[in-house]
Design a protein around this motif. Structure first.
Motif, mmCIF file in Angstrom:
data_model
loop_
_atom_site.group_PDB
_atom_site.id
_atom_site.type_symbol
_atom_site.label_atom_id
_atom_site.label_comp_id
_atom_site.label_asym_id
_atom_site.label_seq_id
_atom_site.Cartn_x
_atom_site.Cartn_y
_atom_site.Cartn_z
ATOM 1 N N VAL A 295 0.826 -1.352 -0.152
ATOM 2 C CA VAL A 295 0.251 -0.092 -0.222
ATOM 3 C C VAL A 295 0.889 1.365 0.079
ATOM 4 C CG1 VAL A 295 -1.701 1.532 1.159
ATOM 5 C CG2 VAL A 295 -2.077 -1.009 0.925
ATOM 6 N N ARG B 120 -7.693 -5.430 3.291
ATOM 7 C CA ARG B 120 -8.485 -4.405 4.340
ATOM 8 C C ARG B 120 -8.196 -5.107 5.439
ATOM 9 N NH1 ARG B 120 -9.514 -2.410 8.060
ATOM 10 N NH2 ARG B 120 -11.494 -0.926 8.382
ATOM 11 N N ASP C 276 -5.877 5.265 6.677
ATOM 12 C CA ASP C 276 -7.298 5.743 6.639
ATOM 13 C C ASP C 276 -7.823 5.133 5.154
ATOM 14 O OD1 ASP C 276 -7.403 7.234 8.980
ATOM 15 O OD2 ASP C 276 -6.215 8.998 8.356
ATOM 16 N N LEU C 277 -9.208 4.851 5.215
ATOM 17 C CA LEU C 277 -9.652 4.237 4.059
ATOM 18 C C LEU C 277 -11.161 4.809 3.690
ATOM 19 C CD1 LEU C 277 -8.953 0.252 5.124
ATOM 20 C CD2 LEU C 277 -7.687 1.802 3.730
ATOM 21 N N ARG C 278 -11.598 4.690 2.642
ATOM 22 C CA ARG C 278 -12.771 5.302 2.236
ATOM 23 C C ARG C 278 -13.638 3.902 1.561
ATOM 24 N NH1 ARG C 278 -15.399 7.549 -2.440
ATOM 25 N NH2 ARG C 278 -13.424 7.691 -3.399
ATOM 26 N N ASP C 279 -14.779 3.384 2.305
ATOM 27 C CA ASP C 279 -15.428 2.372 1.875
ATOM 28 C C ASP C 279 -16.197 2.708 0.617
ATOM 29 O OD1 ASP C 279 -16.880 -0.024 1.460
ATOM 30 O OD2 ASP C 279 -17.526 0.136 3.642
ATOM 31 N N SER D 153 -14.816 -3.058 -2.035
ATOM 32 C CA SER D 153 -13.514 -2.644 -2.047
ATOM 33 C C SER D 153 -13.448 -1.495 -1.384
ATOM 34 C CB SER D 153 -13.320 -2.301 -3.590
ATOM 35 O OG SER D 153 -14.210 -1.260 -4.135
ATOM 36 N N PHE D 154 -11.917 -0.621 -1.040
ATOM 37 C CA PHE D 154 -11.749 0.356 -0.186
ATOM 38 C C PHE D 154 -10.573 1.129 -0.913
ATOM 39 C CE2 PHE D 154 -13.222 -3.235 1.934
ATOM 40 C CZ PHE D 154 -14.131 -2.820 3.215
ATOM 41 N N GLU D 155 -10.731 2.269 -0.896
ATOM 42 C CA GLU D 155 -9.695 3.492 -1.441
ATOM 43 C C GLU D 155 -8.956 3.836 -0.179
ATOM 44 O OE1 GLU D 155 -8.903 7.746 -3.662
ATOM 45 O OE2 GLU D 155 -11.143 6.836 -3.309
ATOM 46 N N VAL D 156 -7.547 3.752 -0.481
ATOM 47 C CA VAL D 156 -6.610 4.123 0.502
ATOM 48 C C VAL D 156 -6.246 5.766 0.520
ATOM 49 C CG1 VAL D 156 -4.193 3.609 1.722
ATOM 50 C CG2 VAL D 156 -5.483 1.851 0.550
#
Length: 912
Positions: A68, A143, A151-154, A169-172
């Motif tokens: 990551v 994840r 910190d992630l955004r779902d 999926s998740f955005e870093v």
């Protein structure tokens, strides 16, 4: 990780080829440079796409975090690039975590690439396609490993090409301190037990009760790594000063189908066998061991020697025992040895990993449980929650479940391991948060931090699997040795490892010493007779699975061939071990042959559960065969043996029996004229017969007789007459049935047909005599009926076949019931129950229960007798059998007079 350049197609249409090549070169340099900086490995260049992975060829504890971090840095690095037109470039990154197979190198020089097989690379590529520009998108598996490291955004469920279901999926967004959980692992035994005071107190109380003469058993249940073995070690430490005897048995996943394997290993170790010992030396050591608990060594020694594979020659008089009698006497000798030890000192029996116990060993220890209620014996067993042993609900068995540890014990373990190295409080907190109170996780994570000299929380391992591989990689020059050893199994002798390892002997021993010092393996004995064991099964699994598939298969093949060439005793006594290695090697033909040998060997030993397991394994492996005659021949032999095992273990009418013989019949027809046709036709005929399908049974029996005559096979003709006689009797054609059995009996050859019980489930002479005794009784000739019945026991004694002995007892008790002889009926019924229980013959056990219940009721114990009859009849029907059920049902109206009951019993032979 998959990286792609956004908008490369549009760019290539606006720029000349040279400009485009220059942009791609700068972009790829930025990506490749960052991957190399953080320890990733370039897998493949695909135009404007770059595939990289972390964890091979060297594993690191924080591979997900590294990937990551690399993705975030790559996005920033590409952003700093621009086109000749002054436009900024953008990259997008997809990251997925999972196991893959890395194949052979492709290409030459700098262009060399590895072929990767698995879903994970495809998922990473599809996540990259779905990501927006300058985004790093991760799969749910990644994840979970990251915890709170970023910190992630779902992004929620995303539909991806090639995947049936949406993928979360998740955005870093940015890095932050991480947190994670781990599955349990087995802690090594050098660490003191912490946080289990109450559990240990309970076990010690059971020990004190045992010492006072109230035998106890404790079943310790918990997930892998929760501390079961640590509790065992603590008990051993606490009782070390007591005057007592410890017997330790270790079950193994490699030997779940090998009868009494833990017992054999314990006896061999306790006797002090050395590799160079000959049979005479082993015999002397065995006798010395037995003298500690057995008064009459001359009776026990031949039995135990046979169990250990020791040739005793003429030292003792030959024992004329059937296989069933030998099995029973051997179990009795083992139990007598234990009870003899108990008379001298209290005995602590430890049986570890009973979720891998073989059925015969479980049966033995179940009998021990029955004997220790008033003995100075504590039996301590450990098991995982799944596949727990059935201990029969013994009242003196205590079930103890181990739960996870709290914060206090967690910190105590970390402090003990770190010693004088003061880890920062943040590291303590990180370990406690990630381990969730599982002792093995706490230990492994702490050791990894100490070995690598890491202090920052972000570098603490986030995966136990990765942690174990990282520890291997940090010990110089051991990974290859550990991988080869892992292919042998959790336990491995130095001699076999040296035979298959490509590492020179000096380097091999050095590597083993380093593995032992790193507490990855344990050592017993001194080279070259050393035996080693991975400290936990999952440690072995991690090393095994880290191999390339092709390399793993090659090693298993080498191990199997080494066992064949250099270890003939193992090859002959444990064919299932070679079968397992050939299976892992992908060599289906050799694997199938050894699975068949293992199954037939188990059949000969009356270990029916193991036989079914081995033969079923063989059928699974057989699916890898190409279609053809050779495959069909292999399957036919397996199905035939499986049918024989199913007859004994499930019953003639069981669906498993029918399926095995039906498939075997199909194969016979496909192959043409094969000798297996005769036992296959018998199996089908007896299956239909027991299920009450007389027309089908009679038709197949007629086919069997006809085929036997056409091929001049006298043994097949005998079986054909026998089965025709069986069906004619059920049709009420008693005289014709009698003639058929007389014809079969006349064809019986004592030499040729002595082994017919192994092929046709029951010895044909004993079966004919049993049928004729009842037929003559039905026809009114009591003298002839009794004469035939009296001939049966002598012939049973000549054979070594438990199935024949069981059916003779079952028929004998029915015959005596028809004669209203409750005393002899009860005796033979009890014999059928006992033998059926010992050998796992449900049909004969059920028949014995019905008649034993009748005998009970006949002498005035009506309530108990009727209850036993109901239970027996239900068990009989549960096997699928219908034939004979009217006879059993006719036993019920026992109060209406002898003649009515007897008439109903005789008449029931004509009804189905």
């Amino acid at each position: 990780m998959f990286v792609d350049l956004v908008g490369s197609t549009a760019l290539s249409s606006r720029l000349d080829p040279e400009e485009m090549r220059s942009i791609l070169h700068a972009y790829q340099n930025a990506v490749i440079g960052e991957i190399a900086r953080v320890g990733g490995h370039l897998a493949k260049l695909m135009g404007d796409g770059v595939l990289a992975y972390f964890g091979w060829p060297r594993a690191d504890e924080d591979d997900p975090e590294r990937a990551v971090h690399a993705g975030l840095t790559i996005v920033q690095a590409v952003r700093r690039l621009s086109t000749p037109l002054g436009e900024p470039l953008a990259a997008r990154v997809g990251i997925a975590t999972g196991l893959v197979i890395v194949g052979d190198l492709i290409g030459e020089g700098a262009a060399r690439e590895e072929a990767i097989v698995g879903e994970t690379p495809n998922l990473a590529a599809r996540l990259q396609e779905a990501a927006s520009a300058e985004a790093v998108v991760i799969a749910p598996g990644t994840r979970r490993l990251l915890g709170d490291a970023f910190d992630l955004r779902d992004l929620g469920p995303v539909l991806l090409k090639g995947f049936d279901q949406p993928v979360n999926s998740f955005e870093v967004l940015r890095p932050r301190p991480a947190e994670s959980r781990f599955e349990a692992r087995h802690p090594d035994r050098s660490l003191p037990m912490m946080g289990r005071d109450q559990e240990l107190a309970l076990v010690l109380e059971r020990w004190r009760q045992s010492v006072a003469g109230e035998g106890q058993a404790v079943l310790v249940v918990g997930e892998a790594g929760i501390g079961k073995s640590r509790l065992v070690q603590a008990l051993l430490d606490e009782t070390a000063e007591d005057s007592h005897i410890v017997l330790r048995y270790q079950c193994s996943p490699q030997y779940t189908g090998t009868p009494l394997w833990p017992v054999v290993q314990q006896l061999s170790f306790a006797a002090g066998f050395a590799p160079e010992d000959n049979d005479e030396q082993k015999r002397q050591k065995t006798e010395a061991l037995l003298r500690r608990g057995t008064d009459n060594v001359s009776e026990a020694a031949p039995l135990i020697a046979a169990l250990l594979g020791i040739q005793i020659g003429s030292t003792y008089p030959p024992q004329e025992l059937s296989s069933q009698q030998r099995r029973t006497h051997t179990q009795a000798a083992l139990i007598q040895q234990l009870i003899g030890l108990e008379r001298r000192h209290p005995v602590l029996i430890v049986i570890e990993d009973v979720h891998w116990i073989d059925p015969t060993t479980l049966e033995l220890f179940s009998q021990v449980l029955d004997r220790i209620a008033n003995a100075r014996v504590l039996m301590l067993l450990t098991s995982r929650p799944d596949n727990q042993p059935n201990l029969g609900g013994h009242p003196h068995v205590t079930r103890l479940t181990l739960n996870r540890l709290g914060r206090g014990p967690t910190e105590a373990i970390v402090s003990h391991l770190s010693g004088s190295q003061n880890l920062p409080p943040a590291v303590f907190k990180e370990i406690a948060g990630r381990t969730d109170g599982v002792p093995l996780f706490i230990e492994e994570l702490t050791k990894a931090v100490l070995e690598a000299g890491m202090t920052a929380p972000g570098t603490v391992p986030v995966s136990l699997y990765a942690s174990l591989l990282a520890r291997l990689d940090r010990v110089p020059g051991v990974r290859e040795v550990a991988q080869v050893a892992a292919c042998i199994g959790r336990e491995f002798p130095y001699s076999l490892l040296a035979a298959v390892s490509p590492v020179p002997e000096t380097d091999l021993q050095s590597a083993l010493d380093r593995l032992t010092a790193a507490e990855l393996i344990f050592q017993r004995g001194t080279p070259p007779e050393t035996h080693y064991a991975f400290k936990h099964a999952l440690v072995r699994d991690a090393a095994h699975e880290s191999l390339l598939k092709s390399r793993r298969q090659q090693l298993h093949a080498n191990i199997a061939r080494a066992l064949e060439e250099h270890f003939p005793e193992t090859r002959d006594m444990e064919p299932e071990l070679l079968a397992r290695h050939y299976t892992e090697a992908g060599l289906a033909e050799q694997a199938v042959e050894y699975w068949r040998q293992a199954g037939e060997q188990a059949l000969a030993r009356s270990a029916m559960a193991e036989a079914v397991t081995h033969l079923t394994e063989g059928l699974v492996v057989l699916q890898a065969f190409d279609l053809g005659k050779e495959r069909q021949r292999h399957e036919l032999r397996l199905q035939l043996a499986l049918g024989q095992a199913s007859i004994a273990g499930k019953g003639f009418a069981a669906p498993e029996t029918g399926r095995a013989y039906a498939r075997a019949h199909e194969l016979c027809l496909e192959l043409g004229n094969v000798p297996e046709l005769f036992p296959v036709l018998y199996g089908q005929s007896v299956f239909y017969f027991q299920r009450g399908a007389l027309r089908e049974a009679h038709g197949i029996a007629s086919d069997l007789l006809r085929a036997g005559r056409e091929q001049a096979n006298v043994a097949a003709q005998m079986i054909g007459h026998r089965m025709i006689g069986s069906t004619l009797c059920q049709y009420g054609r008693f005289a014709e049935s009698r003639d058929a059995f007389e014809a079969a009996l006349a064809l019986y050859d004592p030499e040729r047909d002595r082994g017919s019980g192994l092929v046709y489930a029951i010895d044909s002479r004993v079966m004919c005599l049993s049928w004729l005794s009842q037929l003559y009784l039905i026809l009114g000739d009591l003298e002839q009926a009794v004469a035939y019945s009296r001939r049966v026991p002598a012939h049973v004694d000549e054979l070594e076949h438990p199935g024949t002995a069981a059916v003779a007892l079952a028929w004998g008790c029915i015959f005596n019931q028809l004669l209203r002889d409750s005393h002899n009926a009860a005796a033979q019924a009890q014999g059928a129950i006992t033998l059926g229980t010992e050998q796992g013959f449900p049909l004969y056990r059920a028949a014995g229960s019905v008649i034993h219940g009748w005998a009970q009721a006949k002498v005035g114990r009506s309530t108990e007798g009727l209850a036993e009859m109901k239970q027996g009849l239900a068990a009989y029907r549960a096997t699928g059998a219908e034939c004979g059920r009217p006879t059993f049902s006719a036993c019920w109206p026992i109060s209406v007079g002898k003649q009515i009951v007897r008439r109903k019993a005789l008449a029931s032979w004509t009804r189905l």
